[in-house]
Write an enzyme that holds these catalytic residues in place. Structure first.
Site, PDB file in Angstrom:
ATOM      1  CE  LYS A   1      -1.144 -14.632  13.172  1.00 43.23           C
ATOM      2  NZ  LYS A   1       0.133 -14.362  12.388  1.00 43.23           N
TER       3      LYS A   1
ATOM      4  CD  GLU B   1      -9.072  -2.903   4.906  1.00 40.15           C
ATOM      5  OE1 GLU B   1      -9.129  -3.177   3.674  1.00 40.15           O
ATOM      6  OE2 GLU B   1      -8.027  -2.628   5.491  1.00 40.15           O
TER       7      GLU B   1
ATOM      8  CB  CYS C   1      -5.759  -1.485   2.698  1.00 41.58           C
ATOM      9  SG  CYS C   1      -6.245  -0.491   4.129  1.00 41.58           S
TER      10      CYS C   1
ATOM     11  CD  GLU D   1      -4.451  -4.258  -1.892  1.00 44.85           C
ATOM     12  OE1 GLU D   1      -4.645  -3.256  -1.198  1.00 44.85           O
ATOM     13  OE2 GLU D   1      -4.796  -5.412  -1.544  1.00 44.85           O
TER      14      GLU D   1
END
Length: 492
Positions: A182, A257, A291, A391
């Protein structure tokens, strides 16, 4: 910035409009509903893809179940040959893949690791080994087998759809699993095109299925499906938690992750001629939507002023523009992400950090229809500030100072994340100490590539703490997509 005419690129020639891949067929969503994929630099419509739901996920899982037996029993050498052919086709169509990803994500066209990673995984397909076991009698034989889980699922983000597609499908396929992928609704086109090339390479129908749709519809249905035996997810901690809860209900393993807030520790003896270009590249690459981006610079006061000056000068030369231009940085992916980054710029100011360069949205030609934010450098940042803890996923760099090695380690480890880190020093002893003490899955010393440690072939990638668990792309990565069976034979 000087612009030239956009490069002509026909997406319709690469992909069937409004379809995704299930059981080897390009089909619309069961509901016939579609999603629009938008160019984040111009706001133009790129293509339409199916708005898949749980019904489409069920179709894909059933197709993968039907393909599993034959694929599992296919010789690993043959599986490897098919993956090699897939890699060859990726090389042949490398230009199309790179342009497609650049258009849907917004980053400048650049070199891609996809073919190389596919080749690496193809070579590992027939090298997944079991063990022989000591027995209590010479008439007995003990051994272990490594067998695929079965039908596995993967949910990937929008920031690097090409590499993410390969990382999350080629390894499980090489190990004998069948896959339902997906992709993110903002950038599904590269994944669909790679699946088309996998078809052309001869990978059988149902082995790789791609269902497009929203995360709360098709995405949520995938880990919740009882036919899925293992999942991988890359994305935000909040969504990762939801995926993990779904996996827990079905008692299936999960690889996660979940991002980072990666520190770059600049020691007093660091070579800034090497460190500054890498620091800048790490945070402007893909507009900071990586990331592993090194978003925190921890610098000793003796180098602070020089580093801030040199990073500022470098930020001012960053070329920002459309994917088909000679630029260093493109737009953010969508309006929601742009608002998020702009909100953090306001938060940083409110918290007392100093904007040295950047700090706002770019305006005028060619930026008015896209989601362009300036590369921004914050100075006088304290460890507890939100811009140093959370983040941002944008081209925003924070500079913090430390007095000694102990404080540097404390600041580096002082967030909930632990994905990557970098150390810049000419003292190898200090580098080794810091590499051992910093809590991160990857540590780079005097180097930085692709936002994280570069240069090592087959390096495992994954994080500590809230950055997730499990590793991808390591030398033993295929084994993670197998489960161990013990066999004991009494021949007496």
């Amino acid at each position: 910035m000087t612009t030239t005419a956009p490069v002509s690129f026909d997406i319709a020639a690469l992909l069937p409009d409004g379809t995704h891949l299930i059981a080897g067929e390009w089909v619309p969503a069961r509901s016939k509903a579609v999603l629009e994929v938008i160019n984040p630099a111009t706001g133009a419509l790129l293509a339409r893809v199916p708005r898949g739901t749980a019904e489409d996920i069920d179709d894909a899982v059933r197709a993968a179940e039907q393909a599993l037996s034959a694929w599992r029993d296919t010789s690993p050498a043959v599986r490897g040959e098919l993956l090699y052919r897939w890699a060859e086709l990726v090389r042949e169509h490398d230009d199309d893949i790179n342009r497609l990803e650049a258009m849907e994500v917004g980053h400048p066209v650049g070199p891609s690791p996809i073919a190389a990673r596919l080749t690496y995984l193809a070579g590992k397909a027939d090298k997944v080994l079991g063990n022989t076991l000591p027995t209590r009698s010479p008439d007995m034989l003990g051994l272990t087998l490594r067998e695929p889980y079965g039908v596995v699922g993967a949910i990937i983000p929008w920031n690097a759809p090409g590499p993410m597609t390969v990382f999350n499908t080629a390894a499980p396929i090489a190990a004998g699993n069948t896959v339902v992928l997906k992709p993110a609704e903002d950038a599904p086109l590269t994944a669909l095109y790679l699946a088309r090339l996998a078809q052309e390479a001869g990978i059988p129908p149902g082995v790789l299925n791609v269902v497009t749709g929203y995360g709360n519809e098709a995405g949520a249905a995938l880990p919740a499906h009882p036919g899925i035996r293992k999942m991988s997810f890359t994305g935000s901690p909040a969504t990762g938690t939801a995926v993990m809860e779904a996996c827990a209900r079905n008692l299936i393993p999960l690889q996660l992750e979940l991002g980072g807030k990666s520190p770059q520790i600049v020691l007093p003896d660091a070579d800034l001629t090497k460190a500054v270009p890498a620091i800048v590249r790490s945070i402007v690459m893909n507009s900071g939507q990586v990331c592993a981006a090194g978003s925190r610079v921890l610098v000793h006061p003796s180098l602070h002023d020089q580093l801030v000056t040199e990073v500022t000068d470098a930020f001012r030369t960053v070329r920002v523009g459309l994917w088909d231009q000679p630029v260093d940085m493109g737009p953010l992916i969508n309006a929601r992400q742009e608002k998020r980054v702009l909100d953090y710029l306001a938060i940083g100011r409110e918290e007392g950090a100093e904007v040295v360069v950047g700090g706002g949205k770019l305006a005028g030609e060619p930026y008015e229809n896209g989601y362009f934010v300036e590369p921004t450098l914050f100075d006088q940042v304290r460890p507890e500030m939100r811009i140093a803890q959370e983040e941002i996923f944008g081209p925003v760099l924070s500079v913090l100072t430390y007095e000694d090695e102990e404080e540097a380690v404390a600041i580096a480890n002082g967030t909930r994340y632990g994905l990557t880190a970098a150390v810049w020093t000419q003292d190898i002893g200090r580098a080794v100490r810091l590499a051992r003490r910093v809590q991160a899955g990857q540590i780079a010393v005097n180097t930085l590539g692709d936002g994280g440690p570069g240069g090592a072939i087959g390096a495992p990638f994954g994080g500590y703490k809230h950055s997730g668990f499990g590793r991808s792309m390591g030398t033993d990565y295929l084994e993670d997509w197998t489960q161990v069976k013990c066999v004991v034979i009494n021949a007496g």
